[in-house]
Write a protein that holds these residues in place. Structure first.
Motif, short mmCIF file in Angstrom:
data_model
loop_
_atom_site.label_atom_id
_atom_site.label_comp_id
_atom_site.label_asym_id
_atom_site.label_seq_id
_atom_site.Cartn_x
_atom_site.Cartn_y
_atom_site.Cartn_z
N MET A 1 0.84 -1.17 0.00
CA MET A 1 0.00 0.00 0.00
C MET A 1 0.89 1.24 0.00
SD MET A 1 -3.03 1.19 2.70
CE MET A 1 -2.62 -0.10 3.80
N ALA A 2 0.53 2.21 -0.81
CA ALA A 2 1.29 3.45 -0.90
C ALA A 2 0.40 4.62 -0.49
CB ALA A 2 1.80 3.66 -2.32
N LEU A 3 1.03 5.67 0.03
CA LEU A 3 0.31 6.86 0.47
C LEU A 3 1.07 8.09 -0.01
CD1 LEU A 3 -1.84 8.28 2.29
CD2 LEU A 3 -0.21 8.02 4.17
N ARG A 4 0.32 9.04 -0.58
CA ARG A 4 0.93 10.30 -0.99
C ARG A 4 0.35 11.40 -0.12
NH1 ARG A 4 0.92 13.40 -6.83
NH2 ARG A 4 2.18 15.14 -6.11
N VAL A 5 1.24 12.23 0.42
CA VAL A 5 0.82 13.33 1.28
C VAL A 5 1.41 14.62 0.71
CG1 VAL A 5 0.95 14.30 3.59
CG2 VAL A 5 0.76 11.83 3.31
N LYS A 6 0.55 15.63 0.56
CA LYS A 6 0.99 16.96 0.13
C LYS A 6 0.83 17.87 1.35
CE LYS A 6 -0.28 18.44 -3.84
NZ LYS A 6 -1.09 18.87 -4.98
N PRO A 7 1.87 17.96 2.17
CA PRO A 7 1.73 18.67 3.44
C PRO A 7 1.51 20.17 3.30
CG PRO A 7 3.93 17.69 3.22
CD PRO A 7 3.19 17.42 1.97
N GLU A 8 0.62 20.67 4.14
CA GLU A 8 0.47 22.10 4.35
C GLU A 8 1.02 22.33 5.75
OE1 GLU A 8 -3.03 25.19 5.48
OE2 GLU A 8 -3.50 23.77 3.88
N LEU A 9 2.27 22.73 5.81
CA LEU A 9 2.94 22.85 7.10
C LEU A 9 2.46 24.08 7.87
CD1 LEU A 9 6.53 21.84 6.07
CD2 LEU A 9 4.95 20.54 7.49
N THR A 10 2.25 23.88 9.16
CA THR A 10 1.82 24.96 10.04
C THR A 10 2.87 25.12 11.14
OG1 THR A 10 0.54 23.44 11.42
CG2 THR A 10 -0.62 24.50 9.59
N GLY A 45 6.01 11.99 0.38
CA GLY A 45 5.72 13.30 0.93
C GLY A 45 6.11 14.35 -0.09
N ASP A 46 5.13 15.04 -0.66
CA ASP A 46 5.37 16.01 -1.72
C ASP A 46 5.62 17.39 -1.12
OD1 ASP A 46 5.45 17.58 -3.95
OD2 ASP A 46 3.51 16.95 -4.74
N PHE A 47 6.86 17.65 -0.72
CA PHE A 47 7.23 18.93 -0.16
C PHE A 47 7.45 19.98 -1.25
CE2 PHE A 47 8.43 15.98 3.22
CZ PHE A 47 7.80 16.57 4.30
N GLY A 48 7.30 19.59 -2.50
CA GLY A 48 7.52 20.51 -3.61
C GLY A 48 6.51 21.64 -3.68
N GLN A 49 5.36 21.46 -3.05
CA GLN A 49 4.33 22.49 -3.06
C GLN A 49 4.45 23.45 -1.88
OE1 GLN A 49 2.39 22.73 -5.76
NE2 GLN A 49 3.61 21.01 -6.47
N THR A 50 5.39 23.17 -0.98
CA THR A 50 5.60 24.03 0.17
C THR A 50 6.18 25.36 -0.29
OG1 THR A 50 6.02 22.08 1.52
CG2 THR A 50 6.78 24.17 2.40
N GLY A 62 14.74 16.40 4.54
CA GLY A 62 15.77 15.72 5.33
C GLY A 62 15.38 15.62 6.79
N ARG A 63 14.81 16.69 7.34
CA ARG A 63 14.38 16.64 8.74
C ARG A 63 13.23 15.67 8.93
NH1 ARG A 63 12.61 21.79 10.78
NH2 ARG A 63 12.38 22.54 8.65
N PHE A 64 12.34 15.58 7.92
CA PHE A 64 11.24 14.62 7.97
C PHE A 64 11.78 13.20 7.99
CE2 PHE A 64 8.34 11.82 5.64
CZ PHE A 64 7.22 11.90 6.46
N LEU A 65 12.69 12.91 7.06
CA LEU A 65 13.28 11.56 7.00
C LEU A 65 14.02 11.22 8.28
CD1 LEU A 65 14.62 11.47 3.35
CD2 LEU A 65 12.74 10.13 4.31
N GLU A 66 14.79 12.16 8.80
CA GLU A 66 15.53 11.91 10.04
C GLU A 66 14.56 11.65 11.19
OE1 GLU A 66 18.38 10.98 12.62
OE2 GLU A 66 18.65 11.22 10.44
#
Length: 76
Positions: A1-10, A45-50, A62-66
């Motif tokens: 199972m795969a999951l894609r997340v486009k985070p809106e960081l707060t 995790g699609d951080f490209g839209q941040t 990198g901080r997410f992966l760590e």
């Protein structure tokens, strides 16, 4: 199972009902752990839209992966 997340960081923790649409980096790390425990074997995790520079997005990823890796080591 795969999951894609486009985070809106707060900057502040959001209500759990808003996850995974919006939250802090720590909330997204917790979300990734919960997804893995639920059987997700691939998370994108699609951080490209941040709204940040490329260098800031790379640092964020990198901080997410760590954070996820640190937690995995702690669970063993």
């Amino acid at each position: 199972m795969a999951l894609r997340v486009k985070p809106e960081l707060t900057d502040t923790k959001t209500h759990p009902d808003r996850m995974p649409q919006a939250g802090t980096l720590a909330q997204y790390i917790d979300c990734a752990r919960a997804a893995a425990e639920a059987g997700v074997h691939e998370l994108f995790g699609d951080f490209g839209q941040t709204p940040a520079t490329l260098a800031e997005r790379v640092d964020l990823a990198g901080r997410f992966l760590e954070g996820v890796r640190h937690n995995r080591r702690g669970m063993r």
